[in-house]
Design an enzyme around this catalytic site. Structure first.
Site, PDB file in Angstrom:
ATOM      1  N   ASP A  60       1.154  -0.932  -0.301  1.00 39.73           N
ATOM      2  CA  ASP A  60       0.273  -0.074   0.167  1.00 39.73           C
ATOM      3  C   ASP A  60       1.316   1.011   0.058  1.00 39.73           C
ATOM      4  O   ASP A  60       0.273   2.382   0.346  1.00 39.73           O
ATOM      5  CB  ASP A  60      -1.301   0.421   1.545  1.00 39.73           C
ATOM      6  N   HIS A 160     -12.363   5.288   5.135  1.00 36.60           N
ATOM      7  CA  HIS A 160     -11.324   7.051   5.495  1.00 36.60           C
ATOM      8  C   HIS A 160     -12.768   8.123   5.849  1.00 36.60           C
ATOM      9  O   HIS A 160     -13.046   8.294   4.996  1.00 36.60           O
ATOM     10  CB  HIS A 160     -10.564   7.148   4.970  1.00 36.60           C
ATOM     11  N   CYS A 247      -4.978  10.469  -1.420  1.00 35.66           N
ATOM     12  CA  CYS A 247      -4.052   9.281  -0.570  1.00 35.66           C
ATOM     13  C   CYS A 247      -2.816   8.982  -1.491  1.00 35.66           C
ATOM     14  O   CYS A 247      -1.898   8.268  -0.668  1.00 35.66           O
ATOM     15  CB  CYS A 247      -5.070   7.346  -0.905  1.00 35.66           C
TER      16      CYS A 247
HETATM   17  N1  GLY Z   1      -5.424  -0.100   0.356  1.00 36.94           N
HETATM   18  C1  GLY Z   1      -5.634   1.179   1.254  1.00 36.94           C
HETATM   19  C2  GLY Z   1      -5.333   0.054   2.686  1.00 36.94           C
HETATM   20  O1  GLY Z   1      -6.287   0.118   3.195  1.00 36.94           O
HETATM   21  O2  GLY Z   1      -4.948   1.441   3.253  1.00 36.94           O
END
Ligand code: GLY
Length: 254
Positions: A60, A160, A247
């Site tokens: 990630d 989030h 992100c």
């Molecule tokens: N795939 C992004 C996260 O779960 O942090």
């Protein structure tokens, strides 16, 4: 100067963390190409892009927003709720140390940058699967000396806080209301995402342009009709990793 820190897509992205999405195969070459387009777009909008090398062992790690939070005065290195992601922090901290003094959140705190929505000197922080009360309290204590207030927001049904909403400036928030407790943000003007596009709440505003994934044309059209300068980006492969536009960068003034 406006600066954006990014990191190349990990070849291991197919093993990324997922909370609410089913796993689907990710086309690495396409994800890399989409990420390069994203970086090019940030540069066109006036940012100097500092692209860190890929971390092959950290699936990630392209999502640099989560291990750190950069404010004008300080950068906070978070302690991520996803344990598999905690090793992403040291190299990012090293890059950020050139620009800001660092603070570190420590156990039992967990907090991820995707849960932090800034509106001026107020930071709305999602209480989510990844960010706990201790994380919110520690962040509040670290930032109080710099004049920031931290306001918790309950998050349900998405990864989030910024999966559900982002700040557009001028006291306005783009939001998918069902995924958050709206009470803490009720004094803002709310623009609702198009009902058929619940994931459209995550936009990235750079230099007065609102970036939104091309997967959300109805919400993009709505923002344009409201007078926003909108640009769409295809991040379809990264979205399979439960990612959104904010992100993949940390953006701040040098
Ligand atoms: N795939 C992004 C996260 O779960 O942090």
């Amino acid at each position: 100067m406006l600066t954006a820190i990014t990191r190349s897509v990990s070849p291991a992205i197919g093993r990324c963390e997922l909370e609410y999405l089913e796993r689907r195969p990710i086309d690495l070459a396409r994800a890399e190409q989409q990420h390069r387009e994203y970086e090019r777009c940030l540069a066109e909008l006036g940012a100097q892009v500092i692209a860190l090398p890929a971390e092959p062992g950290l699936p990630d790690s392209v999502f640099v927003e989560d291990p750190a939070l950069v404010l004008d005065e300080v950068a906070v290195i978070t302690r991520m709720g996803a344990e598999s992601r905690r090793a992403e922090a040291p190299s990012l901290a090293e890059a950020l140390a050139r620009f800001r003094p660092l603070r570190h959140l420590t156990a039992p705190a967990t907090l991820e940058g995707g849960d932090v929505m800034r509106a001026g000197h107020t930071l709305f922080v999602g209480a989510s699967a990844r960010t706990n009360r201790a994380g919110i309290e520690q962040l509040s204590r670290e930032l109080a000396p710099f004049g920031y207030s931290v306001v918790p927001v309950e998050v349900r049904g998405c990864l989030h806080l910024k999966s559900a909403c982002t700040y557009l400036g001028n006291d306005t928030i783009l939001a998918h209301r069902p995924w958050i407790d709206m009470a803490p943000v009720q004094h803002f003007h709310i623009v609702d995402v198009a009902p058929e596009e619940p994931w459209a709440g995550n936009t990235l505003t750079v230099g007065g342009t609102v970036l939104i994934p091309s997967a959300f044309p109805a919400t993009a059209a709505k923002l344009e009709a409201l007078g926003y300068r909108v640009r769409t980006l295809d991040i379809s492969e990264l979205m399979k990793a439960e990612a959104a536009l904010t992100c993949s960068s940390l953006i701040f003034e040098e």
